[in-house]
Design an enzyme around this catalytic site. Sequence first.
Site, PDB file in Angstrom:
ATOM      1  N   ASP A  40      53.552  39.211  36.843  1.00 41.66           N
ATOM      2  CA  ASP A  40      52.237  38.790  37.340  1.00 41.66           C
ATOM      3  C   ASP A  40      52.250  38.880  38.871  1.00 41.66           C
ATOM      4  O   ASP A  40      53.302  39.080  39.487  1.00 41.66           O
ATOM      5  CB  ASP A  40      52.030  37.339  36.872  1.00 41.66           C
ATOM      6  CG  ASP A  40      50.636  36.821  37.158  1.00 41.66           C
ATOM      7  OD1 ASP A  40      49.701  37.629  37.294  1.00 41.66           O
ATOM      8  OD2 ASP A  40      50.491  35.574  37.245  1.00 41.66           O
ATOM      9  N   ASP A  90      42.256  37.634  35.533  1.00 44.54           N
ATOM     10  CA  ASP A  90      41.612  36.313  35.458  1.00 44.54           C
ATOM     11  C   ASP A  90      40.118  36.437  35.221  1.00 44.54           C
ATOM     12  O   ASP A  90      39.299  36.308  36.139  1.00 44.54           O
ATOM     13  CB  ASP A  90      41.900  35.549  36.764  1.00 44.54           C
ATOM     14  CG  ASP A  90      43.388  35.285  36.941  1.00 44.54           C
ATOM     15  OD1 ASP A  90      44.143  35.472  35.969  1.00 44.54           O
ATOM     16  OD2 ASP A  90      43.786  34.910  38.056  1.00 44.54           O
TER      17      ASP A  90
HETATM   18  C1  NOJ Z   1      47.660  34.616  37.793  1.00 47.64           C
HETATM   19  C2  NOJ Z   1      47.526  35.213  36.419  1.00 47.64           C
HETATM   20  O1  NOJ Z   1      46.480  36.139  36.386  1.00 47.64           O
HETATM   21  C3  NOJ Z   1      47.323  34.108  35.404  1.00 47.64           C
HETATM   22  O2  NOJ Z   1      47.187  34.680  34.128  1.00 47.64           O
HETATM   23  C4  NOJ Z   1      48.484  33.138  35.453  1.00 47.64           C
HETATM   24  O3  NOJ Z   1      48.262  32.099  34.547  1.00 47.64           O
HETATM   25  C5  NOJ Z   1      48.582  32.573  36.881  1.00 47.64           C
HETATM   26  N1  NOJ Z   1      48.746  33.640  37.811  1.00 47.64           N
HETATM   27  C6  NOJ Z   1      49.729  31.587  37.029  1.00 47.64           C
HETATM   28  O4  NOJ Z   1      50.942  32.205  36.895  1.00 47.64           O
END
Ligand code: NOJ
Length: 843
Positions: free
Chosen positions: A449, A526
Amino acid sequence: MTFTKLVVLVVLAASAKAADHDMYHNCSRVDVCSQNRELERQERYQVILEGAMFSQGVASFRVQTADGIEDVGLNITAIEGNIFRVQIEETESSRYHIQDVLDGEPTIVNFDDVQLWLTSAEIFLGSNRAVVNFSPFSIEFYVNDVLTVVIEGDRLTLQNEELHTPFTVGVSFTQALHLYGLHEHADYLALRTTAPGGDDPYRVKTMDLTYYELHSTMAMYGAVPVLYGHGINSTSGLFLHNAAEQWVEITNKDVGADAFFMVDSGALDIFIFLGPSTTDVVRQYTSLTGVAHLPPIWTLGYHQCRWGYADQTDVETVIADLDANDFPVDVIWLDIQHTQDMKFFTWNSENFSDPFDMLANLASTHRYLVTLSDPHFKKEEGYFVYDEATANDYFIKNPDGTNYEDECWPGTSSWMDYLNPAARDYYSSLYLYENWNGTTSTLGGIWNDMNEAAIFNEEIEKTFPYDVVHYGGVSNRDIHNMYGYLQTMATHKGLIDRDNGALRPFILTRAHFAGSQKYAAFWTGDNTAEFGFIPISYSMCLNANLLGLVFCGADVGGFFGEPSEELLQRFYQAGAWLPFFREHSNIGSERREPYLYPEDVQATIRETIKTRYAHLPVWYTLFYEHTRFGDPVIRPLFYHYPNDVELLEIDDQLLVGQNILVKAVGESEVESVQVYFPGGENEIWFSAQLDGTTFPGTGWTDIPVTIERIPVYYRLGSIIPTKQTSRPSTTDMKDDGYTMIVLLRNDEMAEGTIYNDDNLSFEYRDSQKYIYADLSATDMLLVISAIDDSDDEEFEIVIDDIVTLTYNDDGTVVKNSYKHDVNGVPLNQMKYQGKEPLVINLR
Ligand code: NOJ
């Protein structure tokens, strides 16, 4: 309060659901876009006939500015499979050439002929040709004598700034009705016209775009500089082999569409794909940048994720509750919280004190764990990764040679320099069991990520500033878009090495680039718990699938916000028909595991997940066919119906392979939706409910919907291999028999394919241990026969049931179900074991 807690609170408190347009730059604030966008068309370069050379599939020309000064080289290379490569570069050039993206060196083939005229050169390759016009300079590509793609000389500029090497180039797709590609944007599938005063050009740069908006050209996590032009008679395409920031202005015309590339740095290295079909273009592109290997089958099941599974008990309880409530699931995920103070490759000693025990528990119910691993490392002496990477100079640098530092989850951090092969090897080695304590093969996958890279610094648009320096003195400008790609490459190697090459790794990445399919699946980041984010997930994953990135999904439920029960059900229903199927939610949202809902909601979600599991043989076969041919797994309608102009913009419907048609329901409280049935009168679509309802492929039709399910159809003439056994996980289904669903018309043949192997290893690839077979059926005879002679008895195909639906000319449908053949022999005693065809006679 720790920095991390503060960030979490900020995330929790944030209520605005729009991207910050002050923080993220638009075209007017980025030099390469603002300075070039309104570039005048004029003759800047001419080709010089003298000195042109043609040898072994490579044509070289000298090019000079109109006033005769600058010396530039032009190379046109013929590549196997109807591809031309065009490279234009100053003779004295400092342009950076990216490496490690192509899947091996492209195979150069000889030209069939070259004809040199006073004003042009013609290069023949099969039924295609490239024509280099000397003055005004342009390169035209003809497919079967039809002008299809033009690299325009009048918008070509090669610039040389102090720190970088921008260029611009226009490409015209003269036959196109629509352009597709330039992933990743939360936009319609068919690219829109952008123009000064209207939308910004599509920005192609890997960025952490927080609260991304629908139908926007803003840059997102992925950057794939590939464009296809699709017209009624042909599809063509290009791949700009360059990892710098780009802005692409699109101008659609009645027939024909122009793309104007404004590129911040690096080499002008363009591959042109001449199709002529959409399938050909996709295969041409994947032949260059590679295909995904087969995913282990458990990754095609349902994934339960949340930023918030905070301890071992939580993990075990969630799985137990899913089991208790009869929701199949294969994987549970751990976000950043599994680490000690956000230090990757450590476990939180309090909450994950016995990871072996947790993994053993998961393994006992055939479940896998995926954990998150970001590219930034906490600046803390004594943290072994920080110490070792610092000692070996594995971090990205400031221009003055010190480690680049900024803020991310752990507070002040440095970023691994994956351009450095030694750093990549080191990072890979961190995944070895001996180096990462508390891991076993049940920790089956890794989630890379924040690898755009994402940085908590709004001054720099939350990503690397361009003056950071990578290995070998390479500026971030030149490789920005492939940073995440390089991380996944190292992670992939790490997992391969960890299991001595025996197991297929699974990696989910947020940042991605051309060719990322070789190493990782990706998701659309997201998203928000709003209805519009359902259809956009289809548009984005369809676009990605055309660009080789087949293993795509979206956070079911929406990452930000709280889905209503209705929205959650619609998200599940749509997500179950995307290749990657995972519920995920932000730490600031309410928990939303499916068993937390009232029984009617649970029933819908349960049926949806079970429908996914029932179709695993379809998914697995399609993924195999991707590895073999480079084809997309899900496809927009135009992929199989290229001549129907009505459907070229449809992007909330998809085809799973060729035979299953799905419509996402992306609106609240609807009683009906419009479904487009493609293919004409004789293409009949059967409701996947198998209730005998059918629709001819004659276009838009109003279809009633309830909350229970979304519209899904099977194509007449197909055989859909399914497993109707309802079990907790894919592993539990391994030895189950198949139910073949046969969609027939009297006297016509139905067809399909089926693939099976050990579900986990590379033996399918390395030892040809698999079964890949043709299915064919008339109404009373089903035949399974080998496509390859590589079949293996271990992976026999056992059929439990055959369900036939026969379409009569008067529109009625007759449904039959068989468990025995004509002699009363139970079907499941008649095994297909490879080589010898299995003939099942139902008459
Ligand atoms: C950003 C990611 O897109 C999300 O899916 C994740 O939960 C958060 N970072 C925290 O790691």
